[in-house]
Design a protein around this motif. Structure first.
Motif, mmCIF file in Angstrom:
data_model
loop_
_atom_site.group_PDB
_atom_site.id
_atom_site.type_symbol
_atom_site.label_atom_id
_atom_site.label_comp_id
_atom_site.label_asym_id
_atom_site.label_seq_id
_atom_site.Cartn_x
_atom_site.Cartn_y
_atom_site.Cartn_z
ATOM 1 N N UNK A 57 -14.945 -22.472 -40.377
ATOM 2 C CA UNK A 57 -15.079 -22.403 -41.834
ATOM 3 C C UNK A 57 -16.555 -22.298 -42.218
ATOM 4 N N UNK A 58 -17.386 -23.152 -41.631
ATOM 5 C CA UNK A 58 -18.821 -23.119 -41.918
ATOM 6 C C UNK A 58 -19.420 -21.781 -41.498
ATOM 7 N N UNK A 74 -21.451 -18.996 -43.836
ATOM 8 C CA UNK A 74 -22.771 -18.474 -43.468
ATOM 9 C C UNK A 74 -22.743 -16.958 -43.242
ATOM 10 N N UNK A 75 -21.609 -16.431 -42.820
ATOM 11 C CA UNK A 75 -21.481 -15.002 -42.518
ATOM 12 C C UNK A 75 -21.308 -14.144 -43.770
ATOM 13 N N UNK A 76 -20.631 -14.651 -44.761
ATOM 14 C CA UNK A 76 -20.274 -13.831 -45.921
ATOM 15 C C UNK A 76 -21.447 -13.153 -46.626
ATOM 16 N N UNK A 78 -12.313 -14.492 -37.742
ATOM 17 C CA UNK A 78 -10.961 -14.387 -38.315
ATOM 18 C C UNK A 78 -10.428 -15.755 -38.704
ATOM 19 N N UNK A 79 -10.583 -16.725 -37.820
ATOM 20 C CA UNK A 79 -10.103 -18.079 -38.077
ATOM 21 C C UNK A 79 -10.819 -18.688 -39.283
ATOM 22 N N UNK A 80 -12.144 -18.515 -39.348
ATOM 23 C CA UNK A 80 -12.922 -19.054 -40.455
ATOM 24 C C UNK A 80 -12.486 -18.494 -41.794
ATOM 25 N N UNK A 81 -12.255 -17.187 -41.833
ATOM 26 C CA UNK A 81 -11.807 -16.554 -43.078
ATOM 27 C C UNK A 81 -10.438 -17.094 -43.491
ATOM 28 N N UNK A 82 -9.523 -17.161 -42.540
ATOM 29 C CA UNK A 82 -8.172 -17.639 -42.842
ATOM 30 C C UNK A 82 -8.194 -19.083 -43.324
ATOM 31 N N UNK A 83 -8.915 -19.944 -42.603
ATOM 32 C CA UNK A 83 -8.972 -21.359 -42.972
ATOM 33 C C UNK A 83 -9.717 -21.571 -44.286
ATOM 34 N N UNK A 84 -10.799 -20.832 -44.502
ATOM 35 C CA UNK A 84 -11.531 -20.948 -45.763
ATOM 36 C C UNK A 84 -10.618 -20.584 -46.925
ATOM 37 N N UNK A 85 -9.932 -19.455 -46.815
ATOM 38 C CA UNK A 85 -9.048 -19.026 -47.901
ATOM 39 C C UNK A 85 -7.934 -20.027 -48.151
#
Length: 163
Positions: A141-142, A146-148, A53-60
């Motif tokens: 974020x990384x 890698x997950x997407x 969740x954090x990675x998605x939010x920060x990436x966006x």
């Protein structure tokens, strides 16, 4: 006038339906899906639902303006898809390599620093959004990058075909 509102209602319903059907929450992703490559030796790590969740939010918020759907707007030939990341020098197809890149970005061939043109921790004075990111944030974020490909498959980095 009724026809106008009916079309609008149908559009809203369609968008809402697609949003809820097509977006998997971090909790719904099993451990196997949340397992990503950690380093160049092939070691893996399982991202926690919170990291997802954090990675998605920060990436966006930090990267999404230029990397919508894993595509690089400034250079569509170099995306964030697994193949493009694996062909970079040094390879960037693991979490640690991407964290290193976010700290000190190099050109795709690895020959020169691009910190003045790509947001990074090194250039946080130029890119204010990078100032408050911690190592944990960079890891998330990384992990998101890698997950997407596992979540949205070929759409990640798919270019104009999908976005």
């Amino acid at each position: 006038m009724f026809k106008k509102y009916s079309l609008f209602s149908a559009f809203v319903f369609f968008c809402s339906f697609n949003f809820f059907v097509n977006s998997a929450s971090a909790i719904e992703l099993d451990d196997a899906t949340r397992t990503v490559t950690l380093d160049g030796s092939g070691k893996t790590t399982v991202l926690s639902p919170e990291q997802v969740k954090r990675g998605k939010r920060l990436f966006n918020a930090t990267c999404g303006a230029c990397h919508v759907g894993g595509v690089t707007k400034t250079n569509p030939n170099v995306g964030l898809d697994p193949e493009a990341l694996s062909l970079a020098t040094p390879r960037r197809d693991n979490v640690e390599a991407l964290v290193d890149y976010l700290k000190n970005p190099l050109s795709y061939d690895g020959l020169e620093s691009i910190a003045e043109t790509h947001p990074s921790i090194k250039s946080a004075d130029i890119y204010p959004r990078m100032r408050s990111l911690t190592d944990e944030d960079l890891f998330s974020i990384a992990g998101h990058v890698m997950l997407q490909p596992r979540v949205v498959t070929e759409k990640w980095g798919g270019g104009k075909i999908y976005y």
